[in-house]
Design an enzyme around this catalytic site. Sequence first.
Site, mmCIF file in Angstrom:
data_model
loop_
_atom_site.group_PDB
_atom_site.id
_atom_site.type_symbol
_atom_site.label_atom_id
_atom_site.label_comp_id
_atom_site.label_asym_id
_atom_site.label_seq_id
_atom_site.Cartn_x
_atom_site.Cartn_y
_atom_site.Cartn_z
ATOM 1 N N LEU A 13 54.608 -61.346 -27.452
ATOM 2 C CA LEU A 13 54.146 -62.285 -26.423
ATOM 3 C C LEU A 13 53.358 -61.131 -25.553
ATOM 4 O O LEU A 13 53.641 -61.313 -24.163
ATOM 5 C CB LEU A 13 54.962 -63.057 -25.812
ATOM 6 C CG LEU A 13 55.682 -64.279 -26.667
ATOM 7 C CD1 LEU A 13 56.640 -64.874 -25.900
ATOM 8 C CD2 LEU A 13 54.654 -65.053 -27.237
ATOM 9 N N GLY A 17 49.135 -61.856 -28.272
ATOM 10 C CA GLY A 17 50.144 -62.759 -28.923
ATOM 11 C C GLY A 17 50.118 -64.102 -28.092
ATOM 12 O O GLY A 17 50.112 -65.235 -28.688
ATOM 13 N N ARG A 36 60.857 -59.283 -27.947
ATOM 14 C CA ARG A 36 61.989 -58.380 -28.295
ATOM 15 C C ARG A 36 62.426 -58.309 -26.905
ATOM 16 O O ARG A 36 63.640 -58.213 -26.617
ATOM 17 C CB ARG A 36 61.255 -56.679 -28.436
ATOM 18 C CG ARG A 36 62.457 -55.949 -28.689
ATOM 19 C CD ARG A 36 62.150 -54.499 -28.944
ATOM 20 N NE ARG A 36 61.319 -53.898 -27.965
ATOM 21 C CZ ARG A 36 60.845 -52.707 -28.055
ATOM 22 N NH1 ARG A 36 60.923 -51.886 -29.050
ATOM 23 N NH2 ARG A 36 59.874 -52.276 -26.926
ATOM 24 N N VAL A 78 52.747 -56.800 -32.774
ATOM 25 C CA VAL A 78 53.288 -55.830 -32.228
ATOM 26 C C VAL A 78 52.436 -54.664 -32.438
ATOM 27 O O VAL A 78 51.722 -54.561 -33.437
ATOM 28 C CB VAL A 78 54.834 -55.712 -32.829
ATOM 29 C CG1 VAL A 78 55.777 -56.911 -32.392
ATOM 30 C CG2 VAL A 78 54.853 -55.285 -34.194
ATOM 31 N N ALA A 80 51.157 -51.232 -33.797
ATOM 32 C CA ALA A 80 50.988 -50.647 -34.997
ATOM 33 C C ALA A 80 52.135 -49.560 -35.244
ATOM 34 O O ALA A 80 52.265 -48.644 -34.311
ATOM 35 C CB ALA A 80 49.605 -50.027 -35.229
ATOM 36 N N GLY A 134 39.338 -59.642 -28.846
ATOM 37 C CA GLY A 134 40.001 -59.401 -27.407
ATOM 38 C C GLY A 134 40.735 -60.673 -27.161
ATOM 39 O O GLY A 134 40.889 -61.675 -27.694
ATOM 40 N N LYS A 187 39.000 -54.993 -40.844
ATOM 41 C CA LYS A 187 39.018 -54.675 -39.463
ATOM 42 C C LYS A 187 38.980 -53.335 -39.033
ATOM 43 O O LYS A 187 38.262 -52.933 -37.838
ATOM 44 C CB LYS A 187 40.469 -55.124 -39.026
ATOM 45 C CG LYS A 187 40.843 -55.108 -37.473
ATOM 46 C CD LYS A 187 39.618 -55.927 -36.761
ATOM 47 C CE LYS A 187 40.143 -56.291 -35.280
ATOM 48 N NZ LYS A 187 40.721 -55.051 -34.478
ATOM 49 N N GLU A 194 32.158 -50.920 -34.169
ATOM 50 C CA GLU A 194 32.200 -51.168 -32.701
ATOM 51 C C GLU A 194 32.041 -49.838 -31.930
ATOM 52 O O GLU A 194 31.393 -49.763 -31.058
ATOM 53 C CB GLU A 194 33.513 -51.817 -32.404
ATOM 54 C CG GLU A 194 33.879 -51.982 -30.870
ATOM 55 C CD GLU A 194 35.263 -52.609 -30.824
ATOM 56 O OE1 GLU A 194 35.912 -51.996 -29.770
ATOM 57 O OE2 GLU A 194 35.605 -53.561 -31.626
ATOM 58 N N TYR A 195 32.777 -48.721 -32.366
ATOM 59 C CA TYR A 195 32.446 -47.261 -31.828
ATOM 60 C C TYR A 195 30.867 -46.859 -31.621
ATOM 61 O O TYR A 195 30.584 -46.569 -30.869
ATOM 62 C CB TYR A 195 33.594 -46.300 -32.805
ATOM 63 C CG TYR A 195 35.016 -46.239 -32.249
ATOM 64 C CD1 TYR A 195 35.393 -44.927 -31.728
ATOM 65 C CD2 TYR A 195 35.732 -47.130 -32.351
ATOM 66 C CE1 TYR A 195 36.578 -44.791 -31.593
ATOM 67 C CE2 TYR A 195 37.055 -47.014 -31.852
ATOM 68 C CZ TYR A 195 37.600 -45.672 -31.462
ATOM 69 O OH TYR A 195 39.013 -45.790 -31.305
ATOM 70 N N LYS A 265 41.848 -45.736 -29.335
ATOM 71 C CA LYS A 265 43.461 -46.005 -29.831
ATOM 72 C C LYS A 265 43.707 -45.695 -31.286
ATOM 73 O O LYS A 265 44.757 -45.821 -31.745
ATOM 74 C CB LYS A 265 43.585 -47.711 -29.786
ATOM 75 C CG LYS A 265 43.713 -47.907 -28.352
ATOM 76 C CD LYS A 265 44.293 -49.590 -28.161
ATOM 77 C CE LYS A 265 44.664 -49.666 -26.662
ATOM 78 N NZ LYS A 265 45.338 -51.318 -26.803
#
Length: 487
Positions: A13, A17, A36, A78, A80, A134, A187, A194-195, A265
Site C-alpha cells: 500500500l 498500490g 507488510r 512492492v 523490484a 504515475g 514497460k 521516457e528517459y 531508478k
Amino acid sequence: MATPTADIGLIGLAVMGENLVLNMESHGYTVAVFNRTVSKVDEFVKDGRGQGKNIIGAHDLKEFVGSLKRPRKVMMMVKAGSAVDATIESVLPYLEKGDILIDGGNTHFPDTTRRMRMLNEKGIHYIGTGVSGGEEGALKGPSIMPGGEVAAWPAVKPIFQAIAAKVDGGVPCCDWVGPEGAGHFVKMVHNGIEYGDIQLICEAYNLLKDLAGLSNAEMQQVFTKWNKGVLDSYLIEITADILGYKDPESGQEMVDLILDTAGQKGTGKWTVDAATDTGTALTLISEAVFSRCLSAQKNERVAASQILAGPVAEKVSDIQQFIDDIEMALYASKVISYAQGYALMSAQAKDSNWELNMGGIALMWRGGCIIRSAFLGKIKDAFDRNPKLVNLLVDEYFAGELGKAQHGWRRTIAAAVTNGIPVAAMGSALAYYDGYRTARLPANLLQAMRDYFGAHTYERTDKPRGEFFHTNWTGRGGTTASTTYNV
C-alpha cells in the site's frame, strides 16, 4: 469460514498500490489489501482514503488469501528485486493450483521470466505487468502492459481493461503483450523512451533559455503552443506547467530553485543493457541515461567550469526562427527515440521467440502513461500499414516528416555546437539518422584494423556475404585467423 468476497487482492500500500486499489473499487470490484507494515492497512481502510469503500483489510496473509474468490488473483505492488521474491515466498503457501500472482512493479524482465517458470511448476499462473502513469494514472486510468502466463489473461482481463486509460472512444490502453517477461520488457522500453523524451525536452529548454534568451514565462508560452501541434504530449504539457509554477514560500520560479542533478531508478540502464545484449543501436536513450549520470557529477562540473575553455554563447538574432527550428529538432529526435525503442523490441522479441504486437503497444501507450502523445497514433498507423516494418524511419509517413524537419534540426544542432551548448540526445539522434541513411559507412576501415591487430577477418564487396577473409598485413602474421563471431 466466511465466504470469500474479494475479486482481487493487492499487497503493497504505497502510493501506486493505494491508487490502484481505489481505481479497482471505483469500477465495482471488491479489493482485499495487505501490507507488510500491518498498521498501514488500518490507516488506509479504516481511517484513510479507503474508508467506507468495498475494500477488505487483512492483518495477515492467511486472512488476506482467504478473502479472495477463486481463482485467487493477487497483485503485488512492492519494490523490484528481492522484495518480490520474498513476497512470493510468503504468500505461496496459501495459494492453490490455478491461482494467479501478478507483479505490477518495475521488475527487470529476466526476473519475471524466471519467476513465471518457477511458479508454473507449482501450478500457479504468473503475470508480470508494467503499469505506467504515475500516481494520477494509477488512480484515474494507467497504461497496463501484462505478459507472462497467457492462461491467466481471461481471469484478469476484465479488471485490467476496466481500470486502464481509454482512448479512441473507449478502447482500453491495456492488452496482452506476450509470454514470459514480455510485459515488463515493454514497460522497460517505455521507460527508456521516457528517459529520451525528458532529455530532449531539457535540451530544448536549455537552448531556449541560453541562446534565445527566453524567460520562464515566455518558454511556458512556447511549450503550450507546441503542445497543440506535432509535439502534443503529456511531457510537453507538464513542462509548460512546471515553467509557470512559483514557489509558495519565496514567490520565485520553482524550476530555477531546483538543483541540476538528476536521479534515476534503473529502468533506463536496463534498457541500455538490453540494447547491448541484442546489438541494437539505442544511441539516443543511452545518451539520455549518461546525461543523467553526468548531471549527478555536480561538484566536478562546477570545478571544471573554472578550468575548461569554451565559446561564449551568443544570443540568436531571429528568435522566432530559432524557436521553430528547435521544435523541429525536438520532433525529429523524438521520432528517432521511438524508432530505436521499437527496434529494440523487435530484436528482443526475435531473441526470446516472442510475438509482440507493435501497433498494439503504440495503442497501449496512447493514454494513461508518461509518454502518451498524439504522435503514437502515427506509430500504430505505420505498423497497421506494415506489421513487419523493420524501422519506423523507413515508413513513408515518418520518412516524409523527417525530411521536412531535418533543416531546422540541423540548424539547431549547428547553433548548439557553435555556442558550446550540450545537446547529447538531439545530436546523437541526428548522427543515427545520418548513419542509418548512409549506404556505405567507414566500417570497412574498422574491419581492416580489427583484422590487422587481431586477425578478426572481414567480408569483401566483391565476394558473397558470409565469406570471411584474413590478410597478412605485415608479412609477419601468417595465415591463421581468429574465429568469426559477433557479440
